[in-house]
Design a protein around this motif. Structure first.
Motif, PDB file in Angstrom:
ATOM      1  N   HIS A 120     -14.361   5.452  44.346  1.00 52.58           N
ATOM      2  CA  HIS A 120     -14.297   4.763  43.051  1.00 52.58           C
ATOM      3  C   HIS A 120     -14.181   3.337  43.149  1.00 52.58           C
ATOM      4  O   HIS A 120     -15.116   2.445  42.410  1.00 52.58           O
ATOM      5  CB  HIS A 120     -13.348   5.540  42.343  1.00 52.58           C
ATOM      6  N   LEU A 121     -13.371   2.864  44.033  1.00 55.80           N
ATOM      7  CA  LEU A 121     -13.281   1.343  44.024  1.00 55.80           C
ATOM      8  C   LEU A 121     -14.405   0.721  44.719  1.00 55.80           C
ATOM      9  O   LEU A 121     -14.843  -0.294  44.356  1.00 55.80           O
ATOM     10  CB  LEU A 121     -12.195   0.969  44.993  1.00 55.80           C
ATOM     11  N   GLU A 122     -15.214   1.513  45.808  1.00 53.92           N
ATOM     12  CA  GLU A 122     -16.207   0.999  46.416  1.00 53.92           C
ATOM     13  C   GLU A 122     -17.608   0.648  45.337  1.00 53.92           C
ATOM     14  O   GLU A 122     -18.247  -0.165  45.327  1.00 53.92           O
ATOM     15  CB  GLU A 122     -16.697   1.672  47.465  1.00 53.92           C
ATOM     16  N   ALA A 123     -17.522   2.008  44.348  1.00 54.32           N
ATOM     17  CA  ALA A 123     -18.478   1.858  43.364  1.00 54.32           C
ATOM     18  C   ALA A 123     -18.585   0.443  42.521  1.00 54.32           C
ATOM     19  O   ALA A 123     -19.294  -0.095  42.330  1.00 54.32           O
ATOM     20  CB  ALA A 123     -18.542   3.024  42.729  1.00 54.32           C
ATOM     21  N   GLU A 124     -16.968   0.121  42.023  1.00 52.57           N
ATOM     22  CA  GLU A 124     -16.864  -1.179  41.365  1.00 52.57           C
ATOM     23  C   GLU A 124     -17.271  -2.183  41.984  1.00 52.57           C
ATOM     24  O   GLU A 124     -18.048  -3.210  41.397  1.00 52.57           O
ATOM     25  CB  GLU A 124     -15.598  -1.097  40.918  1.00 52.57           C
ATOM     26  N   VAL A 125     -17.049  -2.202  43.364  1.00 55.88           N
ATOM     27  CA  VAL A 125     -17.226  -3.396  44.242  1.00 55.88           C
ATOM     28  C   VAL A 125     -18.679  -3.568  44.269  1.00 55.88           C
ATOM     29  O   VAL A 125     -19.123  -4.638  44.223  1.00 55.88           O
ATOM     30  CB  VAL A 125     -16.386  -3.434  45.480  1.00 55.88           C
ATOM     31  N   ARG A 126     -19.350  -2.677  44.726  1.00 57.37           N
ATOM     32  CA  ARG A 126     -20.786  -2.702  44.668  1.00 57.37           C
ATOM     33  C   ARG A 126     -21.429  -3.319  43.679  1.00 57.37           C
ATOM     34  O   ARG A 126     -22.548  -4.115  43.586  1.00 57.37           O
ATOM     35  CB  ARG A 126     -21.471  -1.369  45.108  1.00 57.37           C
ATOM     36  N   GLY A 127     -20.954  -2.838  42.365  1.00 54.02           N
ATOM     37  CA  GLY A 127     -21.320  -3.279  41.068  1.00 54.02           C
ATOM     38  C   GLY A 127     -21.291  -4.970  40.782  1.00 54.02           C
ATOM     39  O   GLY A 127     -22.062  -5.491  40.144  1.00 54.02           O
ATOM     40  N   GLY A 128     -20.248  -5.347  41.444  1.00 52.80           N
ATOM     41  CA  GLY A 128     -20.296  -6.800  41.346  1.00 52.80           C
ATOM     42  C   GLY A 128     -20.610  -7.570  42.205  1.00 52.80           C
ATOM     43  O   GLY A 128     -20.699  -9.111  42.302  1.00 52.80           O
ATOM     44  N   THR A 135     -24.835 -17.903  47.553  1.00 54.11           N
ATOM     45  CA  THR A 135     -26.158 -18.054  48.542  1.00 54.11           C
ATOM     46  C   THR A 135     -26.258 -16.903  49.360  1.00 54.11           C
ATOM     47  O   THR A 135     -27.397 -17.096  50.044  1.00 54.11           O
ATOM     48  CB  THR A 135     -25.653 -19.274  49.134  1.00 54.11           C
ATOM     49  N   SER A 136     -25.372 -15.831  49.359  1.00 58.42           N
ATOM     50  CA  SER A 136     -25.703 -14.847  50.602  1.00 58.42           C
ATOM     51  C   SER A 136     -26.873 -14.272  50.396  1.00 58.42           C
ATOM     52  O   SER A 136     -27.320 -13.744  49.112  1.00 58.42           O
ATOM     53  CB  SER A 136     -24.432 -13.893  50.526  1.00 58.42           C
ATOM     54  N   ARG A 137     -27.857 -14.109  51.545  1.00 60.49           N
ATOM     55  CA  ARG A 137     -28.882 -13.161  51.462  1.00 60.49           C
ATOM     56  C   ARG A 137     -28.719 -11.538  51.533  1.00 60.49           C
ATOM     57  O   ARG A 137     -29.791 -10.974  51.863  1.00 60.49           O
ATOM     58  CB  ARG A 137     -29.827 -13.664  52.414  1.00 60.49           C
ATOM     59  N   LEU A 138     -27.602 -11.378  51.904  1.00 61.86           N
ATOM     60  CA  LEU A 138     -27.194  -9.954  52.308  1.00 61.86           C
ATOM     61  C   LEU A 138     -27.170  -9.176  51.107  1.00 61.86           C
ATOM     62  O   LEU A 138     -26.909  -9.276  50.161  1.00 61.86           O
ATOM     63  CB  LEU A 138     -25.851  -9.985  52.850  1.00 61.86           C
ATOM     64  N   THR A 139     -27.956  -7.828  51.445  1.00 62.74           N
ATOM     65  CA  THR A 139     -27.927  -6.790  50.099  1.00 62.74           C
ATOM     66  C   THR A 139     -26.592  -6.169  50.407  1.00 62.74           C
ATOM     67  O   THR A 139     -25.666  -6.364  51.061  1.00 62.74           O
ATOM     68  CB  THR A 139     -29.097  -5.855  50.603  1.00 62.74           C
ATOM     69  N   TRP A 140     -26.226  -5.190  49.407  1.00 61.35           N
ATOM     70  CA  TRP A 140     -24.989  -4.732  49.381  1.00 61.35           C
ATOM     71  C   TRP A 140     -24.905  -3.863  50.576  1.00 61.35           C
ATOM     72  O   TRP A 140     -23.755  -3.916  51.187  1.00 61.35           O
ATOM     73  CB  TRP A 140     -24.872  -3.667  48.203  1.00 61.35           C
ATOM     74  N   GLU A 141     -25.876  -2.923  51.188  1.00 58.85           N
ATOM     75  CA  GLU A 141     -25.745  -2.316  52.298  1.00 58.85           C
ATOM     76  C   GLU A 141     -25.384  -3.337  53.594  1.00 58.85           C
ATOM     77  O   GLU A 141     -24.676  -2.794  54.242  1.00 58.85           O
ATOM     78  CB  GLU A 141     -27.059  -1.534  52.519  1.00 58.85           C
ATOM     79  N   GLN A 142     -25.910  -4.441  53.577  1.00 61.54           N
ATOM     80  CA  GLN A 142     -25.665  -5.408  54.458  1.00 61.54           C
ATOM     81  C   GLN A 142     -24.195  -6.005  54.530  1.00 61.54           C
ATOM     82  O   GLN A 142     -23.601  -6.383  55.650  1.00 61.54           O
ATOM     83  CB  GLN A 142     -26.542  -6.563  54.851  1.00 61.54           C
ATOM     84  N   ALA A 143     -23.832  -6.236  53.421  1.00 56.28           N
ATOM     85  CA  ALA A 143     -22.458  -6.881  53.063  1.00 56.28           C
ATOM     86  C   ALA A 143     -21.263  -6.143  53.047  1.00 56.28           C
ATOM     87  O   ALA A 143     -20.211  -6.475  53.337  1.00 56.28           O
ATOM     88  CB  ALA A 143     -22.782  -7.731  51.610  1.00 56.28           C
ATOM     89  N   ARG A 144     -21.622  -4.659  52.949  1.00 58.18           N
ATOM     90  CA  ARG A 144     -20.534  -3.792  52.268  1.00 58.18           C
ATOM     91  C   ARG A 144     -19.335  -3.703  53.514  1.00 58.18           C
ATOM     92  O   ARG A 144     -18.289  -3.850  53.368  1.00 58.18           O
ATOM     93  CB  ARG A 144     -21.076  -2.542  52.464  1.00 58.18           C
TER      94      ARG A 144
END
Length: 255
Positions: A120-128, A135-144
Motif C-alpha cells: 500500500h505504501l509503495e503504491a503511494e510512493v510510486r505515484g509521487g 533532475t533524475s532520469r530514473l524511471t520508478w522501476e530504476q529508482a524504486r
C-alpha cells in the motif's frame, strides 16, 4: 538515585529481563537494506538533528522521535555508499539521478511516521515519484530500490533511537556511573552516540584505539550535553554493550 537493582537489559515494553532496548525498535527491519553487513541486525544508522531538547520518544509510549534525520549527513552517506549497491547503473550518476531517489526515500519515511513499507505504501510512493524526481532520469522501476534503501535506513535510525531513548530515560538514574548534577538531556547524547557507533562499526571491538576515536568525536556528538568525555564514557560504553549483545559471535568482552 533509585535503590532498585540495576538491570539495563530489560524489555522497555514488557519489563522482561534479558531483552535488548534497540532490538525492540528495529527487529522488524533487520536485513532489509541491500548490501547490509552479514550478521548485522539493523545496519548503519544516521544522526538526528533539531527538535525539542530532552523530548523523549519512548518505545513503550509508541511515540515518534521528535527530531529529523540530518539531510546533509544522509546525502554524504549515500554519495559514498551508492556505488556499492547492486541496483546502481553506471549510466546514471549520483548527483543528478540517484540523489533525488535517496532524498525521496528519506522524505517518505519522515512523512509516513511509523508506517512500514508494504504494498500500500509503495503504491503511494510510486505515484509521487514523478513530481519528486527533479533532475533524475530514473524511471520508478530504476529508482524504486534506492528509494526503499533510504526509507529503510531512515526507519532503522528512528526506531533504534526511539527504543533506546524510551529505555534509558527510565534507567539512567540507576546506573552506577550516574552523576546527580546531570539529567537525561545530558546522558541521552551519550546513549545515542554509543548506539550509533556500534551499529556503524560492526566488526570492531571496544579497545583503547576505538575509545580514543570515540573520545575524539564526542565534542561533535555531544550537542548540548554538559558531560565531558570522562563523564560520558561509561554511558557510551553502556549503549555500545547493549547493542553488542545482538552480535554475540563478535566475542567482545569488557576491558
Amino acid at each position: 538515585m533509585s535503590n532498585e537493582p540495576r538491570d539495563l537489559n530489560r524489555d522497555p515494553v514488557t519489563g522482561a529481563p534479558g531483552a535488548h532496548p534497540v532490538g525492540v525498535g528495529v527487529g522488524g527491519t533487520g536485513g532489509a537494506v541491500a548490501g547490509a553487513a552479514v550478521g548485522s541486525i539493523f545496519g548503519p544508522i544516521g544522526t538526528l538533528v533539531g527538535g525539542a531538547v530532552g523530548a523523549i520518544a519512548g518505545a513503550a509510549a509508541g511515540k515518534q522521535v521528535a527530531e529529523r534525520l540530518d539531510p546533509t549527513g544522509e546525502a554524504e552517506y549515500w554519495r559514498v555508499e551508492y556505488a556499492n549497491r547492486p541496483y546502481t547503473d553506471a549510466n546514471f550518476d549520483y548527483d543528478s539521478d540517484y540523489a533525488p531517489a535517496y532524498r525521496y526515500g528519506l522524505e517518505v519515511r519522515e512523512q509516513s511516521g511509523s508506517r512500514r513499507w508494504d504494498d500500500h505504501l509503495e503504491a503511494e510512493v510510486r505515484g509521487g515519484w514523478e513530481t519528486s524526481r527533479g533532475t533524475s532520469r530514473l524511471t520508478w522501476e530504476q529508482a524504486r530500490d534506492a528509494v526503499k534503501d533510504a526509507f529503510d535506513r531512515s526507519d532503522r535510525t528512528y526506531r533504534a533511537y526511539e527504543a533506546a531513548d524510551g529505555y534509558y530515560a527510565d534507567q539512567y538514574e540507576a546506573a552506577d556511573y550516574y552523576l546527580t548534577d546531570y539529567d537525561y538531556t545530558d546522558y541521552r547524547p551519550a546513549y545515542r552516540y554509543g548506539t550509533r557507533a556500534r551499529s556503524n562499526l560492526h566488526g570492531r571491538v571496544w579497545d583503547a584505539e576505538l575509545e580514543r576515536e570515540l573520545e575524539h568525536g564526542w565534542d561533535t556528538a555531544r550537542g548540548t550535553s554538559r558531560l565531558e568525555w570522562n563523564e560520558a564514557r561509561d554511558a557510551v560504553r553502556d549503549a555500545w554493550d547493549s547493542a553488542e549483545r545482538l552480535w554475540p559471535s563478535d566475542g567482545d568482552v569488557r576491558r
